[in-house]
Design a protein around this motif. Structure first.
Motif, PDB file in Angstrom:
ATOM      1  N   ALA A  16       0.999  -1.360   0.043  1.00  0.00           N
ATOM      2  CA  ALA A  16      -0.069  -0.024  -0.063  1.00  0.00           C
ATOM      3  C   ALA A  16       0.821   1.139   0.077  1.00  0.00           C
ATOM      4  O   ALA A  16       1.853   1.353   0.684  1.00  0.00           O
ATOM      5  N   VAL A  17       0.625   2.188  -0.936  1.00  0.00           N
ATOM      6  CA  VAL A  17       1.420   3.309  -1.054  1.00  0.00           C
ATOM      7  C   VAL A  17       0.506   4.549  -1.197  1.00  0.00           C
ATOM      8  O   VAL A  17      -0.828   4.346  -1.308  1.00  0.00           O
ATOM      9  N   SER A  18       0.897   5.707  -0.901  1.00  0.00           N
ATOM     10  CA  SER A  18       0.102   6.935  -1.169  1.00  0.00           C
ATOM     11  C   SER A  18       0.700   7.880  -2.119  1.00  0.00           C
ATOM     12  O   SER A  18       0.730   9.134  -1.855  1.00  0.00           O
ATOM     13  N   GLY A  19       1.673   7.274  -2.991  1.00  0.00           N
ATOM     14  CA  GLY A  19       2.108   8.192  -3.974  1.00  0.00           C
ATOM     15  C   GLY A  19       3.602   7.637  -4.581  1.00  0.00           C
ATOM     16  O   GLY A  19       3.420   7.021  -5.658  1.00  0.00           O
ATOM     17  N   PRO A  20       4.661   7.917  -3.991  1.00  0.00           N
ATOM     18  CA  PRO A  20       4.882   8.696  -2.786  1.00  0.00           C
ATOM     19  C   PRO A  20       4.456  10.228  -3.069  1.00  0.00           C
ATOM     20  O   PRO A  20       4.743  10.639  -4.089  1.00  0.00           O
ATOM     21  N   ALA A  21       4.333  10.784  -1.977  1.00  0.00           N
ATOM     22  CA  ALA A  21       4.126  12.111  -2.041  1.00  0.00           C
ATOM     23  C   ALA A  21       5.340  13.072  -2.479  1.00  0.00           C
ATOM     24  O   ALA A  21       6.325  12.799  -2.304  1.00  0.00           O
ATOM     25  N   LEU A  22       5.043  13.885  -3.462  1.00  0.00           N
ATOM     26  CA  LEU A  22       5.793  14.631  -3.886  1.00  0.00           C
ATOM     27  C   LEU A  22       6.029  15.922  -3.041  1.00  0.00           C
ATOM     28  O   LEU A  22       7.343  16.406  -2.880  1.00  0.00           O
ATOM     29  N   SER A  23       4.974  16.451  -2.360  1.00  0.00           N
ATOM     30  CA  SER A  23       4.938  17.423  -1.445  1.00  0.00           C
ATOM     31  C   SER A  23       3.773  17.221  -0.663  1.00  0.00           C
ATOM     32  O   SER A  23       3.256  16.242  -0.760  1.00  0.00           O
ATOM     33  N   GLN A  24       3.326  18.459   0.108  1.00  0.00           N
ATOM     34  CA  GLN A  24       2.239  18.016   0.982  1.00  0.00           C
ATOM     35  C   GLN A  24       0.880  18.231   0.308  1.00  0.00           C
ATOM     36  O   GLN A  24      -0.058  17.696   0.751  1.00  0.00           O
ATOM     37  N   ASP A  25       0.978  18.609  -0.959  1.00  0.00           N
ATOM     38  CA  ASP A  25      -0.247  18.985  -1.635  1.00  0.00           C
ATOM     39  C   ASP A  25      -0.191  18.123  -3.091  1.00  0.00           C
ATOM     40  O   ASP A  25      -1.155  18.683  -4.105  1.00  0.00           O
ATOM     41  N   ARG A  26       0.636  17.316  -3.175  1.00  0.00           N
ATOM     42  CA  ARG A  26       0.742  16.430  -4.369  1.00  0.00           C
ATOM     43  C   ARG A  26       1.170  15.260  -4.262  1.00  0.00           C
ATOM     44  O   ARG A  26       1.810  14.756  -3.285  1.00  0.00           O
ATOM     45  N   VAL A  27       0.980  14.080  -5.123  1.00  0.00           N
ATOM     46  CA  VAL A  27       1.283  12.647  -4.968  1.00  0.00           C
ATOM     47  C   VAL A  27       1.245  12.347  -6.428  1.00  0.00           C
ATOM     48  O   VAL A  27       0.802  12.808  -7.350  1.00  0.00           O
ATOM     49  N   ASN A  28       2.237  11.324  -6.425  1.00  0.00           N
ATOM     50  CA  ASN A  28       2.670  10.640  -7.697  1.00  0.00           C
ATOM     51  C   ASN A  28       1.637   9.614  -8.115  1.00  0.00           C
ATOM     52  O   ASN A  28       0.686   8.819  -7.290  1.00  0.00           O
ATOM     53  N   ASN A  29       1.275   9.788  -9.522  1.00  0.00           N
ATOM     54  CA  ASN A  29       0.280   8.535 -10.006  1.00  0.00           C
ATOM     55  C   ASN A  29       1.018   7.237 -10.249  1.00  0.00           C
ATOM     56  O   ASN A  29       2.020   7.190 -11.281  1.00  0.00           O
ATOM     57  N   PRO A  30       0.782   6.239  -9.483  1.00  0.00           N
ATOM     58  CA  PRO A  30       1.656   4.944  -9.712  1.00  0.00           C
ATOM     59  C   PRO A  30       1.311   4.304 -10.774  1.00  0.00           C
ATOM     60  O   PRO A  30       2.064   3.614 -11.389  1.00  0.00           O
ATOM     61  N   PHE A  31       0.238   4.525 -11.467  1.00  0.00           N
ATOM     62  CA  PHE A  31       0.141   3.785 -12.944  1.00  0.00           C
ATOM     63  C   PHE A  31       0.829   4.320 -13.933  1.00  0.00           C
ATOM     64  O   PHE A  31       1.649   3.748 -14.663  1.00  0.00           O
ATOM     65  N   VAL A  32       0.851   5.809 -13.865  1.00  0.00           N
ATOM     66  CA  VAL A  32       1.737   6.232 -15.045  1.00  0.00           C
ATOM     67  C   VAL A  32       3.204   6.274 -14.404  1.00  0.00           C
ATOM     68  O   VAL A  32       4.030   6.037 -15.766  1.00  0.00           O
ATOM     69  N   ALA A  33       3.735   6.123 -13.104  1.00  0.00           N
ATOM     70  CA  ALA A  33       4.834   5.973 -12.843  1.00  0.00           C
ATOM     71  C   ALA A  33       5.370   4.448 -13.291  1.00  0.00           C
ATOM     72  O   ALA A  33       6.618   4.195 -13.782  1.00  0.00           O
ATOM     73  N   VAL A  34       4.519   3.418 -13.792  1.00  0.00           N
ATOM     74  CA  VAL A  34       4.876   2.128 -14.079  1.00  0.00           C
ATOM     75  C   VAL A  34       4.969   2.021 -15.680  1.00  0.00           C
ATOM     76  O   VAL A  34       5.930   1.467 -16.238  1.00  0.00           O
ATOM     77  N   TYR A  35       3.797   2.505 -16.284  1.00  0.00           N
ATOM     78  CA  TYR A  35       3.586   2.543 -17.660  1.00  0.00           C
ATOM     79  C   TYR A  35       3.870   3.730 -18.593  1.00  0.00           C
ATOM     80  O   TYR A  35       3.581   3.529 -19.674  1.00  0.00           O
ATOM     81  N   GLY A  36       4.103   4.686 -17.842  1.00  0.00           N
ATOM     82  CA  GLY A  36       4.277   5.907 -18.598  1.00  0.00           C
ATOM     83  C   GLY A  36       2.897   6.435 -19.077  1.00  0.00           C
ATOM     84  O   GLY A  36       1.848   6.059 -18.924  1.00  0.00           O
ATOM     85  N   ALA A  37       2.991   7.793 -19.616  1.00  0.00           N
ATOM     86  CA  ALA A  37       1.945   8.640 -19.752  1.00  0.00           C
ATOM     87  C   ALA A  37       1.385   8.674 -21.369  1.00  0.00           C
ATOM     88  O   ALA A  37       0.531   9.612 -21.714  1.00  0.00           O
ATOM     89  N   ASP A  38       2.052   7.898 -22.128  1.00  0.00           N
ATOM     90  CA  ASP A  38       1.828   7.849 -23.704  1.00  0.00           C
ATOM     91  C   ASP A  38       1.036   6.643 -24.115  1.00  0.00           C
ATOM     92  O   ASP A  38       1.131   6.326 -25.292  1.00  0.00           O
ATOM     93  N   LEU A  39       0.152   5.891 -23.376  1.00  0.00           N
ATOM     94  CA  LEU A  39      -0.578   4.758 -23.903  1.00  0.00           C
ATOM     95  C   LEU A  39      -1.509   5.402 -24.708  1.00  0.00           C
ATOM     96  O   LEU A  39      -2.089   6.386 -24.583  1.00  0.00           O
ATOM     97  N   ASP A  40      -1.522   4.474 -25.722  1.00  0.00           N
ATOM     98  CA  ASP A  40      -2.589   4.738 -26.958  1.00  0.00           C
ATOM     99  C   ASP A  40      -3.798   4.309 -26.744  1.00  0.00           C
ATOM    100  O   ASP A  40      -4.017   3.225 -26.783  1.00  0.00           O
ATOM    101  N   VAL A  41      -4.842   5.173 -26.257  1.00  0.00           N
ATOM    102  CA  VAL A  41      -6.394   4.469 -25.836  1.00  0.00           C
ATOM    103  C   VAL A  41      -6.956   4.286 -27.281  1.00  0.00           C
ATOM    104  O   VAL A  41      -7.604   5.265 -27.754  1.00  0.00           O
ATOM    105  N   GLU A  42      -7.109   3.086 -27.753  1.00  0.00           N
ATOM    106  CA  GLU A  42      -7.684   2.561 -28.962  1.00  0.00           C
ATOM    107  C   GLU A  42      -9.064   2.146 -28.880  1.00  0.00           C
ATOM    108  O   GLU A  42      -9.917   2.598 -29.817  1.00  0.00           O
ATOM    109  N   GLU A  43      -9.639   1.851 -27.399  1.00  0.00           N
ATOM    110  CA  GLU A  43     -10.864   1.569 -27.508  1.00  0.00           C
ATOM    111  C   GLU A  43     -11.218   2.059 -26.092  1.00  0.00           C
ATOM    112  O   GLU A  43     -10.454   2.066 -24.989  1.00  0.00           O
ATOM    113  N   ILE A  44     -12.409   2.540 -25.986  1.00  0.00           N
ATOM    114  CA  ILE A  44     -13.176   2.946 -24.898  1.00  0.00           C
ATOM    115  C   ILE A  44     -14.478   2.295 -24.487  1.00  0.00           C
ATOM    116  O   ILE A  44     -15.329   2.146 -25.247  1.00  0.00           O
TER     117      ILE A  44
END
Length: 256
Positions: A16-44
């Motif tokens: 269980a994690v909460s980010g880890p937190a970057l600061s008191q008011d921001r937190v990392n997105n663990p999904f993007v941390a693992v797979y990146g932010a450039d997934l091509d959404v082909e189907e919704i």
């Protein structure tokens, strides 16, 4: 826009994690941390549970289809739902608007990563009518289960829930701008505007899941409400909460 609580599964163990937190008011997105932010959404594949939305929104959706919906959108909607039950008009309209909103968000983002399917099932919703909103306003909100699947392998990259997806007037306006919706200038279509705003907030929360490297936490102030001629108080809206189970990369396929 969101507070993230993540559950990362690694080799059968759960961390269980909460980010880890970057600061008191921001937190990392663990999904993007693992797979990146450039997934091509082909189907919704987004669905709203039957009966979740109230009757006044069914009426608002039917009125919009009959009186205000642009012809091209109306033709497409009716082709998808030729025998639409009256009691499901709001749910089918919410699906239609949310998917179109997501398609607009992903259309020009030039994603170059693996092709994926985005799956969402909305299973909680609160949408007060305009009369109740006038007397005791509460922000409309939804919650949903989510999953992202690799289209090439069929592997599920993440599952989880997004809770407390709240919307307000700015979401109503953004939905109109993104999708070319037609609102009644007299404001008598408030229930439909609320429905459209809810779907905009849904789409924004799903875009955050797939694209945001980090997210803010805690309520945000969206304005002030006067309580006397000289005193006002802040109006705050909750941010969505993410509970995610992120699969580890498949090293046998060269994922890193």
């Amino acid at each position: 826009m969101t507070r993230v609580l993540a559950i990362l599964a690694f080799a059968g163990s759960v961390l269980a994690v909460s980010g880890p937190a970057l600061s008191q008011d921001r937190v990392n997105n663990p999904f993007v941390a693992v797979y990146g932010a450039d997934l091509d959404v082909e189907e919704i594949d987004l669905r709203v549970g039957d009966g979740l939305l109230p009757e006044h929104q069914d009426r608002a959706a039917r009125a919009y289809i009959e009186r205000a919906m642009p012809a091209e959108q109306r033709e497409l909607f009716r082709a998808r739902h030729p025998d639409l039950p009256e009691a499901q008009a709001a749910e089918r309209m919410a699906e239609f608007l949310a998917v179109a909103n997501l398609e607009d968000r992903f259309r020009d983002d030039e994603a170059t990563g693996r092709k994926v399917r985005l799956v969402a099932r909305v299973d909680e919703a609160r949408a007060d009518g305009m009369l109740r909103m006038a007397m005791a306003p509460r922000f409309p909100r939804t919650a949903m289960t989510v999953a992202v699947q690799d289209l090439a392998t069929g592997r599920t990259l993440v599952t989880g829930r997004i809770e407390d997806v709240a919307s307000y007037a700015a979401d109503n306006d953004e939905a109109r701008e993104r999708l070319g919706l037609v609102y009644n200038w007299l404001g008598t279509d408030t229930d439909f505007r609320i429905l459209a705003g809810m779907t905009n907030a849904m789409a924004a929360s799903l875009e955050t899941l797939l694209r945001a490297e980090s997210t803010p936490v805690g309520p945000r102030t969206i304005g002030r409400a006067p309580i006397s001629p000289t005193v006002s108080v802040p109006i705050r809206i909750d941010r969505a909460m993410y509970e995610l189970n992120v699969a580890p990369p498949d090293t046998t396929r060269g994922e890193d």
